[in-house]
Motif scaffolding. Sequence first.
Motif, PDB file in Angstrom:
ATOM      1  N   ALA A  41      46.768  45.140  50.807  1.00 40.10           N
ATOM      2  CA  ALA A  41      47.078  44.666  52.158  1.00 40.10           C
ATOM      3  C   ALA A  41      46.247  43.418  52.477  1.00 40.10           C
ATOM      4  CB  ALA A  41      46.809  45.762  53.184  1.00 40.10           C
ATOM      5  N   ALA A  42      45.038  43.341  51.921  1.00 42.28           N
ATOM      6  CA  ALA A  42      44.157  42.194  52.171  1.00 42.28           C
ATOM      7  C   ALA A  42      44.514  40.978  51.318  1.00 42.28           C
ATOM      8  CB  ALA A  42      42.705  42.596  51.922  1.00 42.28           C
ATOM      9  N   VAL A  43      44.900  41.207  50.079  1.00 37.98           N
ATOM     10  CA  VAL A  43      45.164  40.101  49.140  1.00 37.98           C
ATOM     11  C   VAL A  43      46.205  39.114  49.671  1.00 37.98           C
ATOM     12  CG1 VAL A  43      46.139  39.541  46.861  1.00 37.98           C
ATOM     13  CG2 VAL A  43      44.345  41.271  47.066  1.00 37.98           C
ATOM     14  N   LEU A  93      42.772  31.660  46.408  1.00 42.11           N
ATOM     15  CA  LEU A  93      43.215  32.268  45.155  1.00 42.11           C
ATOM     16  C   LEU A  93      42.065  32.750  44.278  1.00 42.11           C
ATOM     17  CD1 LEU A  93      46.031  29.720  44.234  1.00 42.11           C
ATOM     18  CD2 LEU A  93      46.253  31.907  45.431  1.00 42.11           C
ATOM     19  N   LYS A  94      40.841  32.641  44.754  1.00 41.73           N
ATOM     20  CA  LYS A  94      39.684  33.114  43.988  1.00 41.73           C
ATOM     21  C   LYS A  94      38.831  33.979  44.903  1.00 41.73           C
ATOM     22  CE  LYS A  94      39.603  29.462  40.657  1.00 41.73           C
ATOM     23  NZ  LYS A  94      38.830  28.759  39.703  1.00 41.73           N
ATOM     24  N   VAL A 153      46.978  49.617  40.024  1.00 39.61           N
ATOM     25  CA  VAL A 153      47.778  48.476  40.499  1.00 39.61           C
ATOM     26  C   VAL A 153      46.888  47.490  41.255  1.00 39.61           C
ATOM     27  CG1 VAL A 153      49.693  47.785  41.996  1.00 39.61           C
ATOM     28  CG2 VAL A 153      49.908  49.819  40.560  1.00 39.61           C
ATOM     29  N   CYS A 154      45.988  48.014  42.079  1.00 41.79           N
ATOM     30  CA  CYS A 154      45.080  47.123  42.812  1.00 41.79           C
ATOM     31  C   CYS A 154      44.127  46.395  41.870  1.00 41.79           C
ATOM     32  CB  CYS A 154      44.294  47.907  43.854  1.00 41.79           C
ATOM     33  SG  CYS A 154      45.299  48.394  45.262  1.00 41.79           S
ATOM     34  N   ARG A 155      43.657  47.091  40.857  1.00 45.70           N
ATOM     35  CA  ARG A 155      42.765  46.450  39.891  1.00 45.70           C
ATOM     36  C   ARG A 155      43.469  45.277  39.208  1.00 45.70           C
ATOM     37  NH1 ARG A 155      39.451  51.553  37.209  1.00 45.70           N
ATOM     38  NH2 ARG A 155      39.322  52.690  39.178  1.00 45.70           N
ATOM     39  N   GLN A 156      44.699  45.508  38.788  1.00 41.91           N
ATOM     40  CA  GLN A 156      45.448  44.438  38.133  1.00 41.91           C
ATOM     41  C   GLN A 156      45.745  43.307  39.110  1.00 41.91           C
ATOM     42  OE1 GLN A 156      46.087  44.063  34.793  1.00 41.91           O
ATOM     43  NE2 GLN A 156      46.714  42.035  35.454  1.00 41.91           N
ATOM     44  N   THR A 157      46.084  43.654  40.352  1.00 38.74           N
ATOM     45  CA  THR A 157      46.338  42.633  41.367  1.00 38.74           C
ATOM     46  C   THR A 157      45.091  41.787  41.579  1.00 38.74           C
ATOM     47  OG1 THR A 157      47.996  44.009  42.455  1.00 38.74           O
ATOM     48  CG2 THR A 157      47.006  42.248  43.777  1.00 38.74           C
ATOM     49  N   LEU A 158      43.945  42.429  41.738  1.00 35.08           N
ATOM     50  CA  LEU A 158      42.703  41.693  41.940  1.00 35.08           C
ATOM     51  C   LEU A 158      42.384  40.788  40.747  1.00 35.08           C
ATOM     52  CD1 LEU A 158      40.539  44.496  43.577  1.00 35.08           C
ATOM     53  CD2 LEU A 158      41.411  42.418  44.701  1.00 35.08           C
TER      54      LEU A 158
END
Length: 153
Positions: free
Chosen positions: A71-73, A82-83, A103-108
């Motif tokens: 939700a934050a990304v 982007l960093k 999924v969040c780990r991969q998104t981050l």
Amino acid sequence: MDNFEIVDFNSLSEVVQNLIKEAVEIRKRAYVPYSNFAVGSAILTEEDSKVYTGCNIENSALTPCICAERAAVPKAVCDGYLKFKIVAVVAHQKDSFTAPCGVCRQTLSEFRGSDGDIDIYLSRPTMDKVLCTKLSQILPLSFVSYKEDSVIS
């Protein structure tokens, strides 16, 4: 630090403490009528040190649920960041810490800082102890982004 360390909240820098506090506050807005498991997240951008927050949002169909980190990304990305430098995640588990899901780990991992990693801080709302780790420790074999300079040969 091996994979992680658990430290007292008060030993952390003011920047990290404030990020965790932001995650605690946004967690109160979580929409969790099915699990009652509220999660808050706060992201610190590398450039300009802006903070973006998110909370988890459930749906009766379950699979379209949105995690706090995801939700934050998009909020940060929509503003051109982007960093990411630091991510704090707050949820209540009596004897454990809540880490980002796969999924969040991969998104981050798409938004790693210029050093190729992101500091991760996991806390409970009581903010007494904090688990400190890095994204590379909780997602050691992430998919690589396919930029010319990062392709493994």
